[in-house]
Scaffold this motif. Structure first.
Motif, PDB file in Angstrom:
ATOM      1  N   MET A  18       0.835  -1.194   0.000  1.00  0.00           N
ATOM      2  CA  MET A  18       0.000   0.000   0.000  1.00  0.00           C
ATOM      3  C   MET A  18       0.877   1.255   0.000  1.00  0.00           C
ATOM      4  N   MET A  19       0.458   2.273  -0.736  1.00  0.00           N
ATOM      5  CA  MET A  19       1.180   3.541  -0.749  1.00  0.00           C
ATOM      6  C   MET A  19       0.912   4.313   0.541  1.00  0.00           C
ATOM      7  N   THR A  20       1.927   5.037   1.008  1.00  0.00           N
ATOM      8  CA  THR A  20       1.708   5.964   2.120  1.00  0.00           C
ATOM      9  C   THR A  20       0.935   7.171   1.583  1.00  0.00           C
ATOM     10  N   GLY A  21       0.482   8.023   2.460  1.00  0.00           N
ATOM     11  CA  GLY A  21      -0.218   9.228   2.028  1.00  0.00           C
ATOM     12  C   GLY A  21       0.640  10.091   1.119  1.00  0.00           C
ATOM     13  N   TYR A  89       5.315  -6.568 -14.305  1.00  0.00           N
ATOM     14  CA  TYR A  89       4.571  -6.895 -13.087  1.00  0.00           C
ATOM     15  C   TYR A  89       5.161  -6.218 -11.845  1.00  0.00           C
ATOM     16  N   GLY A  90       6.459  -6.271 -11.707  1.00  0.00           N
ATOM     17  CA  GLY A  90       7.113  -5.701 -10.529  1.00  0.00           C
ATOM     18  C   GLY A  90       7.112  -4.187 -10.487  1.00  0.00           C
ATOM     19  N   GLU A  91       6.626  -3.534 -11.541  1.00  0.00           N
ATOM     20  CA  GLU A  91       6.555  -2.071 -11.601  1.00  0.00           C
ATOM     21  C   GLU A  91       5.146  -1.538 -11.360  1.00  0.00           C
ATOM     22  N   LEU A  92       4.159  -2.429 -11.327  1.00  0.00           N
ATOM     23  CA  LEU A  92       2.764  -1.973 -11.261  1.00  0.00           C
ATOM     24  C   LEU A  92       2.487  -1.206  -9.978  1.00  0.00           C
ATOM     25  N   ARG A  93       1.786  -0.117 -10.131  1.00  0.00           N
ATOM     26  CA  ARG A  93       1.332   0.675  -8.984  1.00  0.00           C
ATOM     27  C   ARG A  93       0.072   1.399  -9.378  1.00  0.00           C
ATOM     28  N   GLY A  94      -0.730   1.719  -8.403  1.00  0.00           N
ATOM     29  CA  GLY A  94      -1.970   2.400  -8.722  1.00  0.00           C
ATOM     30  C   GLY A  94      -2.829   2.637  -7.496  1.00  0.00           C
ATOM     31  N   ALA A  95      -3.994   3.206  -7.756  1.00  0.00           N
ATOM     32  CA  ALA A  95      -4.947   3.495  -6.684  1.00  0.00           C
ATOM     33  C   ALA A  95      -6.363   3.418  -7.239  1.00  0.00           C
ATOM     34  N   TRP A 153      -1.661   0.314  -4.401  1.00  0.00           N
ATOM     35  CA  TRP A 153      -0.663  -0.741  -4.489  1.00  0.00           C
ATOM     36  C   TRP A 153       0.570  -0.200  -5.198  1.00  0.00           C
ATOM     37  N   ASP A 154       1.702  -0.706  -4.792  1.00  0.00           N
ATOM     38  CA  ASP A 154       2.966  -0.389  -5.435  1.00  0.00           C
ATOM     39  C   ASP A 154       3.810  -1.656  -5.375  1.00  0.00           C
ATOM     40  N   PHE A 155       3.777  -2.427  -6.455  1.00  0.00           N
ATOM     41  CA  PHE A 155       4.459  -3.721  -6.495  1.00  0.00           C
ATOM     42  C   PHE A 155       5.963  -3.571  -6.410  1.00  0.00           C
ATOM     43  N   ARG A 156       6.492  -2.380  -6.647  1.00  0.00           N
ATOM     44  CA  ARG A 156       7.932  -2.171  -6.505  1.00  0.00           C
ATOM     45  C   ARG A 156       8.378  -2.433  -5.068  1.00  0.00           C
ATOM     46  N   LYS A 157       7.443  -2.296  -4.108  1.00  0.00           N
ATOM     47  CA  LYS A 157       7.771  -2.528  -2.705  1.00  0.00           C
ATOM     48  C   LYS A 157       8.010  -4.001  -2.387  1.00  0.00           C
TER      49      LYS A 157
END
Length: 163
Positions: A18-21, A89-95, A153-157
Motif C-alpha cells: 500500500m502507498m503511504t499518504g 509486473y514488478g513495476e505496477l502501482r496504482g490506486a 498498491w505499489d508492487f515495486r515494494k
C-alpha cells in the motif's frame, strides 16, 4: 495520521504494498489519465478514460456534459476511479478511489466566475496545456470526488527487503 493514506482503513489486504499518504499524493499528482467507472440506468457498468487533477484531498474530473458518464452520474452519483502505471509486473502501482461525485460550477462550463474552481482550473491548465488559464469550450464541466475509500498498491515494494 501522517504518512497514512486517506481511506486506508478500508484496505485489508496488501498493506505491505500500500502507498503511504505522501506516495499516493505524489503518484496522483504525476499521472495524467484515470479510468472512471459509473453505472447506467440498467445497472450495467461503464468505464471510460478521463484526465484529472488531484488537490491532495479530492480528485477533480473535467468531463464532457453530453457523455454517457455525465448522464450516469446525474442519475446515480456513485463512482469508482482507477489510476495506474507500470509495464512489468514488478513495476505496477496504482490506486482505486470510490465515493460520490459532486458537480461543481456551471454545466457546461463557459467561464462564469466560480471561486471554488479557480485553483483547480489553474492546476489543470498547467498540467495538461502548459498555460495558466483553462480555456472553456462550453462542452465540459467539473466533477469532484472526495473518496470514501482508497485502495492503493505499489508492487515495486515487494522487491524491497524492508517494505
Amino acid at each position: 495520521m501522517e504518512g497514512t493514506p486517506r481511506g486506508a482503513g478500508t484496505q485489508r489486504r496488501g498493506r505491505r504494498i500500500m502507498m503511504t499518504g505522501h506516495e499516493l499524493d505524489a503518484f496522483l499528482a504525476e499521472q495524467r489519465t484515470c479510468r472512471v467507472a459509473t453505472v447506467d440506468q440498467d445497472g450495467r457498468p461503464h468505464v471510460s478514460p478521463l484526465w484529472f487533477a488531484w488537490d491532495g484531498t479530492s480528485l477533480w474530473l473535467y468531463s464532457l456534459t453530453r457523455s454517457r458518464r455525465w448522464a450516469d452520474l446525474r442519475r446515480d452519483p456513485r463512482l469508482a476511479v482507477v489510476v495506474d502505471d507500470g509495464h512489468d509486473y514488478g513495476e505496477l502501482r496504482g490506486a482505486e478511489l470510490s465515493g460520490t461525485a459532486v458537480f461543481v460550477g456551471e454545466a457546461p462550463r463557459t467561464g462564469e466566475p466560480c471561486p471554488e474552481l479557480d485553483a483547480m482550473e489553474r492546476l489543470f491548465a498547467v498540467k495538461y496545456f502548459g498555460i495558466d488559464t483553462l480555456p472553456h469550450d462550453g462542452r465540459h464541466a467539473w466533477l469532484r470526488l472526495t473518496p470514501d475509500a482508497v485502495a492503493s498498491w505499489d508492487f515495486r515494494k515487494m522487491a524491497a527487503p524492508d517494505a
